[in-house]
Design an enzyme around this catalytic site. Structure first.
Site: not given
Ligand code: BES
Ligand code: ZN
Ligand code: ZN
Length: 497
Positions: A278, A352
């Site tokens: 990020k 996920r």
């Protein structure tokens, strides 16, 4: 130096000798007997029928009035309750937080909410919600402030002059606030101190004494159970992943074929993005990427403290997503606990991968009657809904109705989002069964993430996925830090739904 307050709620008003009186003023315009002093000295300030007066009693108004020396109280805090609308639990909690803020400013040592006028509408539930809000509003995280004498907290006791039944209700709501505070503490704790192993120990320390069964799966167990998702996300970190299962069996013994309710949480203790790292700006907020797991732990704490008559399984997947020579690469293929293979097209779509294993494990092991998962799953939900609503993806209308009713009551609102076969299909892989990034790339990012999770829901089990990336923490100002979103909502659904 601002003094923080530690709130202690007592119903033994006579013994606390309050110096501050908190007085609710409703539509009747009458002040409770205890506030007679105020009428004597400040009648001009408080004019219920005069809209131009400083305080008219309108809902949410707060007036902090210093009292003359000869009065019984150093100050009186007036709270407006006059309203056209029927207010919900959540509104009373917000009001309670406002009162706590007023007490903080006053540097109060002691306060009292007097018995309400029986006819004036402050019913037991409302008083309890006010107490909960006061507790929530007085939350401070000072674990890592070196203690200095002049910063010492002022003890504020709020006395409620009330009956036994209300007393019990207040105690129960204060316990819910304690659950929320735990969720917020976990969120606030920095990631050098809160990592999968220490998180798991914290859960054990908090919940075991309350009668919750706590099982911790370490990395060896995760390998044995072939949980390629949790292991894959954690493999770049020096701090190995964990799975924690919490069992609260407060309800009737389950008959054959009946299952508990399962709460599942994403607990990424820090999300750097991994090899798909990020940007630096704002990365510090990724310590909050465990807030879904935190909400599950806080809810179980509230249920256990109140000995709630329900059977609930909490399951949290804990991992730290780091780049390193051991980290997953974009294009790695991993195998989930369910046996489905997943191509990792983006290492930052890690939540996920953690959730898929937890979801499969709890279904196989506990056959839950319904599942609610909470996760700070996608930036896209923040773009879609902002910071007020969490996105709710629900495959069952009854479960949605129950969740939405609870959300509305406590003021943790949900917005229903679509689950659709097209989203699910867009997660199918080319060289593997599934891929963790949609074939549509970023479009409908929150919906495709939910579509990915749906591949791991078996036999149409009623399931709700709550994407709390926008609501789990505030970014600035007074609202900065973790909110505890989800605890009050789940508690409400599980106990009053
Ligand atoms: N933890 C983030 C989601 C997030 C973003 C939470 C902003 C709170 C605030 C999640 O793991 C993530 O990085 N998701 C990616 C998914 C993408 C790579 C498909 C995202 O949202 O960009
Ligand atoms: Zn991520
Ligand atoms: Zn994440």
């Amino acid at each position: 130096m601002t003094a923080s307050i530690t709130l202690e709620i007592t119903t033994k008003v006579k013994t606390i000798n309050p110096d501050t009186l908190v007085v609710g003023v409703d539509g009747s315009g009458r002040l409770p007997t205890d506030a007679e002093d105020l009428r004597e000295y400040y009648a001009h300030l408080v004019k219920i029928d005069d809209e131009k007066a400083a305080f008219t009693g309108k809902w949410g108004q707060i007036l902090n009035v210093p009292m003359p020396q000869e009065s019984n109280y150093a100050r009186v805090i007036l709270v407006g309750l006059k309203s056209e609308k029927k207010h919900k639990t959540g509104d009373y909690a917000v009001l309670g937080a406002k009162i706590a803020a007023a007490l903080k400013q006053a540097g109060t040592v002691c306060a009292l909410v007097p018995a309400h006028d029986k006819k004036s509408g402050l019913v037991e539930d409302h008083l309890a919600a006010l107490a909960e809000g006061m507790q929530l509003g007085s939350y401070v995280f000072k674990r890592h402030k070196a203690a200095k004498k002049d910063e010492s907290a002022t003890l504020t006791t709020i006395g409620f002059d009330t009956d036994r039944k209300t007393e019990a209700l207040i105690a129960a709501r204060v316990n819910v606030a304690a659950g929320v505070a735990l969720t917020r503490d976990l969120g606030n704790e920095p990631p050098n101190l809160l990592y999968p192993e220490s998180f798991a120990k914290w859960v054990e320390r908090e919940l075991k004494p309350l009668g919750v069964k706590v099982e911790i799966f370490d990395d060896k167990d995760l390998t044995k159970y072939k949980m390629g998702g949790i292991l894959g996300v954690g493999q770049g970190s020096a701090r190995p992943p964990r799975l924690v299962i919490m069992t609260w069996s407060g309800g009737k013994a389950l008959k054959k074929g009946e299952g508990p309710i399962a709460l599942v949480g994403k607990g990424v203790t820090f999300d750097t993005g991994g090899i798909d790292i990020k940007p630096a700006s704002g990365m510090e907020d990724m310590k909050f990427d465990m807030c879904g797991a935190g909400a599950v732990v806080g809810t179980i704490k509230a249920l256990a403290l109140n000995k709630a008559k329900v059977n609930v399984i909490g399951a949290i997947g804990l991992a730290e997503n780091m780049p390193s020579h051991n980290a997953m690469r974009p294009s790695d293929i991993i195998t989930s606990h369910a046996g489905k293979t997943v191509e990792v097209l983006n290492t930052d779509a890690e939540g996920r991968l953690v959730l898929m294993d937890v979801l499969s494990y709890i279904q196989k092991t506990y056959h839950p009657s319904q599942i609610v998962d909470l996760a700070t799953l996608t930036g896209a939900i923040v773009i879609a809904l902002g910071n007020k609503f969490a996105g709710a993806f629900v495959n069952n209308d009854r479960l949605w109705a129950a969740l939405n009713k609870a959300a509305d009551e406590v003021g943790e609102p949900l917005w229903r989002m679509p689950l659709d076969e097209s989203f699910r299909k867009s997660m199918e892989g080319s060289v593997s069964d599934l891929q963790n990034l949609s074939g549509w790339d970023r479009g409908a990012g929150s919906c495709t993430a939910a579509g990915f999770l749906e591949h791991f829901i078996e036999n149409d089990t009623p399931w709700a996925h709550l994407d709390i990336a926008g609501t789990a923490y505030g970014k600035g100002g007074a609202a900065k830090g973790p909110t505890g979103f989800g605890v009050r909502l789940l508690y409400e659904m599980l106990t009053r739904g």
